[in-house]
Motif scaffolding. Structure first.
Motif, PDB file in Angstrom:
ATOM      1  N   ILE A   1      22.186  67.045  43.108  1.00 36.05           N
ATOM      2  CA  ILE A   1      21.802  67.640  42.094  1.00 36.05           C
ATOM      3  C   ILE A   1      20.378  68.004  41.706  1.00 36.05           C
ATOM      4  CG2 ILE A   1      23.945  67.229  40.825  1.00 36.05           C
ATOM      5  CD1 ILE A   1      22.415  64.886  39.319  1.00 36.05           C
ATOM      6  N   GLY A   2      19.465  67.415  42.811  1.00 39.59           N
ATOM      7  CA  GLY A   2      18.103  67.734  42.729  1.00 39.59           C
ATOM      8  C   GLY A   2      17.193  66.696  42.329  1.00 39.59           C
ATOM      9  N   VAL A   3      17.522  65.417  41.998  1.00 45.90           N
ATOM     10  CA  VAL A   3      16.742  64.484  41.403  1.00 45.90           C
ATOM     11  C   VAL A   3      15.615  64.153  42.679  1.00 45.90           C
ATOM     12  CG1 VAL A   3      16.713  61.975  40.842  1.00 45.90           C
ATOM     13  CG2 VAL A   3      18.578  63.454  40.135  1.00 45.90           C
ATOM     14  N   GLU A   4      14.358  64.104  42.065  1.00 44.69           N
ATOM     15  CA  GLU A   4      13.434  63.812  42.936  1.00 44.69           C
ATOM     16  C   GLU A   4      13.670  62.427  43.857  1.00 44.69           C
ATOM     17  OE1 GLU A   4      11.796  64.918  39.775  1.00 44.69           O
ATOM     18  OE2 GLU A   4      11.714  66.913  40.772  1.00 44.69           O
ATOM     19  N   GLU A   5      13.462  62.547  45.210  1.00 47.07           N
ATOM     20  CA  GLU A   5      13.467  61.602  46.225  1.00 47.07           C
ATOM     21  C   GLU A   5      12.847  60.193  45.434  1.00 47.07           C
ATOM     22  OE1 GLU A   5      15.593  60.184  49.167  1.00 47.07           O
ATOM     23  OE2 GLU A   5      15.572  62.169  48.545  1.00 47.07           O
ATOM     24  N   GLU A   6      11.748  60.316  44.883  1.00 45.42           N
ATOM     25  CA  GLU A   6      11.064  58.871  44.485  1.00 45.42           C
ATOM     26  C   GLU A   6      11.771  58.310  43.445  1.00 45.42           C
ATOM     27  OE1 GLU A   6       8.618  62.252  42.602  1.00 45.42           O
ATOM     28  OE2 GLU A   6       9.677  61.796  44.629  1.00 45.42           O
ATOM     29  N   ASN A   7      12.854  59.119  42.658  1.00 42.59           N
ATOM     30  CA  ASN A   7      13.346  58.428  41.447  1.00 42.59           C
ATOM     31  C   ASN A   7      14.772  57.757  42.029  1.00 42.59           C
ATOM     32  OD1 ASN A   7      11.291  59.044  39.861  1.00 42.59           O
ATOM     33  ND2 ASN A   7      12.025  61.176  39.629  1.00 42.59           N
ATOM     34  N   ILE A   8      15.103  58.389  43.089  1.00 46.10           N
ATOM     35  CA  ILE A   8      16.759  58.101  43.390  1.00 46.10           C
ATOM     36  C   ILE A   8      17.083  56.709  43.400  1.00 46.10           C
ATOM     37  CG2 ILE A   8      18.529  58.307  45.178  1.00 46.10           C
ATOM     38  CD1 ILE A   8      17.474  61.425  45.556  1.00 46.10           C
ATOM     39  N   TYR A   9      16.368  56.149  44.017  1.00 43.86           N
ATOM     40  CA  TYR A   9      16.757  54.573  44.362  1.00 43.86           C
ATOM     41  C   TYR A   9      16.799  53.798  42.986  1.00 43.86           C
ATOM     42  CZ  TYR A   9      17.056  49.549  45.958  1.00 43.86           C
ATOM     43  OH  TYR A   9      17.590  48.425  46.085  1.00 43.86           O
ATOM     44  N   GLY A  10      15.815  53.925  42.320  1.00 46.61           N
ATOM     45  CA  GLY A  10      15.585  53.184  40.925  1.00 46.61           C
ATOM     46  C   GLY A  10      16.711  53.612  39.934  1.00 46.61           C
ATOM     47  N   ASP A  11      16.876  54.890  39.955  1.00 41.95           N
ATOM     48  CA  ASP A  11      18.161  55.456  39.115  1.00 41.95           C
ATOM     49  C   ASP A  11      19.475  55.038  39.545  1.00 41.95           C
ATOM     50  OD1 ASP A  11      16.399  57.039  38.066  1.00 41.95           O
ATOM     51  OD2 ASP A  11      16.858  58.845  38.574  1.00 41.95           O
ATOM     52  N   VAL A  12      19.666  54.921  40.885  1.00 42.17           N
ATOM     53  CA  VAL A  12      20.896  54.501  41.374  1.00 42.17           C
ATOM     54  C   VAL A  12      21.137  52.877  40.865  1.00 42.17           C
ATOM     55  CG1 VAL A  12      22.185  53.622  43.198  1.00 42.17           C
ATOM     56  CG2 VAL A  12      21.308  55.783  43.124  1.00 42.17           C
ATOM     57  N   GLU A  13      20.123  52.101  41.166  1.00 45.00           N
ATOM     58  CA  GLU A  13      19.841  50.865  40.753  1.00 45.00           C
ATOM     59  C   GLU A  13      20.323  50.671  39.024  1.00 45.00           C
ATOM     60  OE1 GLU A  13      19.836  47.784  42.637  1.00 45.00           O
ATOM     61  OE2 GLU A  13      20.119  49.127  44.283  1.00 45.00           O
ATOM     62  N   GLY A  14      19.957  51.525  38.342  1.00 39.17           N
ATOM     63  CA  GLY A  14      19.731  51.651  36.912  1.00 39.17           C
ATOM     64  C   GLY A  14      21.419  51.905  36.543  1.00 39.17           C
ATOM     65  N   ILE A  15      22.077  52.833  37.121  1.00 44.14           N
ATOM     66  CA  ILE A  15      23.298  53.009  36.893  1.00 44.14           C
ATOM     67  C   ILE A  15      24.516  52.563  37.597  1.00 44.14           C
ATOM     68  CG2 ILE A  15      22.545  55.331  35.877  1.00 44.14           C
ATOM     69  CD1 ILE A  15      23.745  56.705  38.229  1.00 44.14           C
ATOM     70  N   GLU A  16      24.479  52.019  38.673  1.00 47.79           N
ATOM     71  CA  GLU A  16      25.607  51.711  39.586  1.00 47.79           C
ATOM     72  C   GLU A  16      26.465  50.674  38.781  1.00 47.79           C
ATOM     73  OE1 GLU A  16      24.661  50.461  43.223  1.00 47.79           O
ATOM     74  OE2 GLU A  16      23.065  49.074  42.644  1.00 47.79           O
ATOM     75  N   HIS A  17      26.065  49.727  38.100  1.00 51.26           N
ATOM     76  CA  HIS A  17      26.828  48.724  37.453  1.00 51.26           C
ATOM     77  C   HIS A  17      27.321  49.244  36.004  1.00 51.26           C
ATOM     78  CE1 HIS A  17      25.709  46.140  40.559  1.00 51.26           C
ATOM     79  NE2 HIS A  17      24.272  46.264  40.240  1.00 51.26           N
ATOM     80  N   HIS A  18      27.256  50.422  35.589  1.00 53.87           N
ATOM     81  CA  HIS A  18      27.448  50.911  34.526  1.00 53.87           C
ATOM     82  C   HIS A  18      28.400  51.801  34.212  1.00 53.87           C
ATOM     83  CE1 HIS A  18      24.330  48.293  32.641  1.00 53.87           C
ATOM     84  NE2 HIS A  18      23.553  48.730  33.539  1.00 53.87           N
ATOM     85  N   LEU A  19      28.923  52.219  35.652  1.00 58.03           N
ATOM     86  CA  LEU A  19      29.895  53.150  35.669  1.00 58.03           C
ATOM     87  C   LEU A  19      31.311  52.673  36.222  1.00 58.03           C
ATOM     88  CD1 LEU A  19      27.900  55.867  37.808  1.00 58.03           C
ATOM     89  CD2 LEU A  19      28.422  55.857  35.219  1.00 58.03           C
ATOM     90  N   SER A  20      32.333  53.243  35.498  1.00 62.86           N
ATOM     91  CA  SER A  20      33.718  52.591  35.813  1.00 62.86           C
ATOM     92  C   SER A  20      34.113  53.364  37.238  1.00 62.86           C
ATOM     93  CB  SER A  20      34.978  53.175  34.804  1.00 62.86           C
ATOM     94  OG  SER A  20      34.936  54.681  35.002  1.00 62.86           O
ATOM     95  N   TRP A  21      35.183  52.642  37.975  1.00 61.75           N
ATOM     96  CA  TRP A  21      35.417  52.997  39.211  1.00 61.75           C
ATOM     97  C   TRP A  21      36.087  54.428  39.155  1.00 61.75           C
ATOM     98  CZ3 TRP A  21      33.304  51.570  43.634  1.00 61.75           C
ATOM     99  CH2 TRP A  21      32.702  50.061  43.501  1.00 61.75           C
ATOM    100  N   ASN A  22      36.448  54.713  37.949  1.00 68.30           N
ATOM    101  CA  ASN A  22      37.367  55.777  37.654  1.00 68.30           C
ATOM    102  C   ASN A  22      36.002  57.107  37.746  1.00 68.30           C
ATOM    103  OD1 ASN A  22      38.112  58.137  34.857  1.00 68.30           O
ATOM    104  ND2 ASN A  22      39.436  57.869  36.764  1.00 68.30           N
ATOM    105  N   SER A  23      35.024  56.814  36.988  1.00 68.46           N
ATOM    106  CA  SER A  23      33.812  57.682  36.958  1.00 68.46           C
ATOM    107  C   SER A  23      33.380  57.887  38.333  1.00 68.46           C
ATOM    108  CB  SER A  23      32.878  57.219  36.158  1.00 68.46           C
ATOM    109  OG  SER A  23      33.159  57.097  34.651  1.00 68.46           O
ATOM    110  N   ILE A  24      33.244  56.890  39.140  1.00 64.35           N
ATOM    111  CA  ILE A  24      32.639  56.921  40.432  1.00 64.35           C
ATOM    112  C   ILE A  24      33.658  57.953  41.392  1.00 64.35           C
ATOM    113  CG2 ILE A  24      32.422  55.574  42.661  1.00 64.35           C
ATOM    114  CD1 ILE A  24      30.309  54.874  40.708  1.00 64.35           C
ATOM    115  N   ASP A  25      34.833  57.688  41.236  1.00 64.58           N
ATOM    116  CA  ASP A  25      36.029  58.606  41.946  1.00 64.58           C
ATOM    117  C   ASP A  25      35.712  59.935  41.492  1.00 64.58           C
ATOM    118  OD1 ASP A  25      37.012  56.447  43.085  1.00 64.58           O
ATOM    119  OD2 ASP A  25      38.626  56.203  41.891  1.00 64.58           O
TER     120      ASP A  25
END
Length: 139
Positions: free
Chosen positions: A87-111
């Motif tokens: 979706i075009g997120v700048e590369e330098e933001n990706i890792y931090g963004d993933v770390e920030g959101i990965e625990h807050h999404l349901s497995w349904n959202s992940i699917d």
């Protein structure tokens, strides 16, 4: 259900075992930027909860339950990185963004995100249109 901290530890242990063939407390602590004593406490809890087998001074191994969850957590992380990249997120933001959101999404959202990633990969013209919108709205 594992806590976000438990998930981080299991994910890192899984990665270390895949990369090196083993995971030591000091390696886990360094990768997660936490104290070895914190890792030791968490490893003892994960042992008690059946995710790994920990023998003091001998190391640790993931159980089948721990391996299955570790693999799932790594896949989740990789999927979210792929999604943000698509979706075009700048590369330098990706890792931090993933770390920030990965625990807050349901497995349904992940699917559903997995479905969307697959859809965008199968329809590159839509991804191009999406990225073009990003360029149009840049300030």
């Amino acid at each position: 259900m594992p806590t976000p901290s438990m998930e981080d530890h299991i994910e890192q242990i899984y990665i270390l075992i895949e990369q090196k063939g083993y995971a030591r407390v000091s390696d886990i602590a360094e990768a997660l930027s936490v104290l070895p004593s914190s890792v030791t406490k968490m490893v003892q809890k994960l042992d008690k909860d059946g995710f790994l087998i920990y023998e003091k001074y001998r190391g640790l191994t993931l159980t089948t339950k721990g391996m299955k969850l570790g693999k799932k957590l790594v896949k989740r992380h990789d999927l979210l990185e792929d999604f943000l990249r698509l979706i075009g997120v700048e590369e330098e933001n990706i890792y931090g963004d993933v770390e920030g959101i990965e625990h807050h999404l349901s497995w349904n959202s992940i699917d559903r995100i997995a479905d969307l990633v697959l859809f965008l990969e199968e329809n590159p013209e839509l991804q191009s249109r999406l990225l073009a919108l990003k360029e149009e709205t840049k300030d």
